[in-house]
Design a protein around this motif. Structure first.
Motif, PDB file in Angstrom:
ATOM      1  N   LEU A  13       0.787  -1.316  -0.013  1.00  0.00           N
ATOM      2  CA  LEU A  13      -0.018   0.029   0.121  1.00  0.00           C
ATOM      3  C   LEU A  13       0.795   1.119  -0.039  1.00  0.00           C
ATOM      4  O   LEU A  13       0.460   2.180  -0.780  1.00  0.00           O
ATOM      5  N   LEU A  14       1.962   1.268   0.686  1.00  0.00           N
ATOM      6  CA  LEU A  14       2.780   2.372   0.576  1.00  0.00           C
ATOM      7  C   LEU A  14       3.489   2.603  -0.619  1.00  0.00           C
ATOM      8  O   LEU A  14       3.490   3.793  -1.113  1.00  0.00           O
ATOM      9  N   SER A  17       1.058   4.240  -2.774  1.00  0.00           N
ATOM     10  CA  SER A  17       0.836   5.639  -2.111  1.00  0.00           C
ATOM     11  C   SER A  17       1.987   6.643  -2.892  1.00  0.00           C
ATOM     12  O   SER A  17       1.698   7.940  -2.967  1.00  0.00           O
ATOM     13  N   LYS A  18       3.068   6.084  -2.680  1.00  0.00           N
ATOM     14  CA  LYS A  18       4.322   6.861  -3.246  1.00  0.00           C
ATOM     15  C   LYS A  18       4.463   7.043  -4.621  1.00  0.00           C
ATOM     16  O   LYS A  18       5.458   7.466  -5.274  1.00  0.00           O
ATOM     17  N   GLY A  23      -2.263   1.811  -8.343  1.00  0.00           N
ATOM     18  CA  GLY A  23      -3.421   1.323  -7.790  1.00  0.00           C
ATOM     19  C   GLY A  23      -4.420   0.806  -8.469  1.00  0.00           C
ATOM     20  O   GLY A  23      -4.270   0.346  -9.786  1.00  0.00           O
ATOM     21  N   SER A  48      -6.399   1.244  -3.403  1.00  0.00           N
ATOM     22  CA  SER A  48      -5.722   0.082  -3.589  1.00  0.00           C
ATOM     23  C   SER A  48      -5.861  -0.956  -2.778  1.00  0.00           C
ATOM     24  O   SER A  48      -6.117  -0.719  -1.473  1.00  0.00           O
ATOM     25  N   ALA A  53      -5.217   4.719  -0.620  1.00  0.00           N
ATOM     26  CA  ALA A  53      -3.891   4.963  -0.864  1.00  0.00           C
ATOM     27  C   ALA A  53      -3.149   6.167  -0.670  1.00  0.00           C
ATOM     28  O   ALA A  53      -2.109   6.371  -0.313  1.00  0.00           O
ATOM     29  N   ALA A  54      -4.120   6.930  -1.192  1.00  0.00           N
ATOM     30  CA  ALA A  54      -3.380   8.633  -1.411  1.00  0.00           C
ATOM     31  C   ALA A  54      -4.645   9.566  -1.525  1.00  0.00           C
ATOM     32  O   ALA A  54      -5.649   8.855  -2.312  1.00  0.00           O
ATOM     33  N   THR A  56      -4.890  13.298  -2.811  1.00  0.00           N
ATOM     34  CA  THR A  56      -3.738  14.719  -2.969  1.00  0.00           C
ATOM     35  C   THR A  56      -4.651  15.551  -4.009  1.00  0.00           C
ATOM     36  O   THR A  56      -5.515  15.295  -4.532  1.00  0.00           O
ATOM     37  N   HIS A  61      -0.685   9.996  -9.772  1.00  0.00           N
ATOM     38  CA  HIS A  61      -0.712   8.570  -9.578  1.00  0.00           C
ATOM     39  C   HIS A  61      -1.547   7.817 -10.922  1.00  0.00           C
ATOM     40  O   HIS A  61      -2.088   8.435 -11.646  1.00  0.00           O
TER      41      HIS A  61
END
Length: 79
Positions: A13-14, A17-18, A23, A48, A53-54, A56, A61
């Motif tokens: 998941l990280l 997100s990065k 996703g 995800s 996950a994010a 923004t 993404h």
């Protein structure tokens, strides 16, 4: 929703997100209501594995499926 079962799930998941992995669903063109600051901003939400996950305001993404929300309002804590 269940907690993470493994460290690997959290790491995956990280990575999403990065932006290192794609996703499952990217919701673009959405007005996001931050219930803590009472602020509304334009942005995108990345999902995800059934988890957010994010969130923004910068389009950055990618995902297997993209949904254009058409400016609708989302409250991410209630997804």
């Amino acid at each position: 929703m269940d907690r993470f079962n493994t460290v690997e799930q959290m790491q995956a998941l990280l990575a999403v997100s990065k932006g290192r992995r794609s996703g499952d669903l990217l919701i673009q063109n959405v007005r996001i209501l931050d219930v803590f600051t009472e602020r509304v901003f334009d942005g995108e939400i990345l999902i995800s594995g059934g988890r957010i996950a994010a969130i923004t305001s910068k389009p950055c993404h990618r995902a297997a499926e993209v949904y254009d929300a058409g400016g609708r309002i989302a409250l991410p804590g209630f997804i």
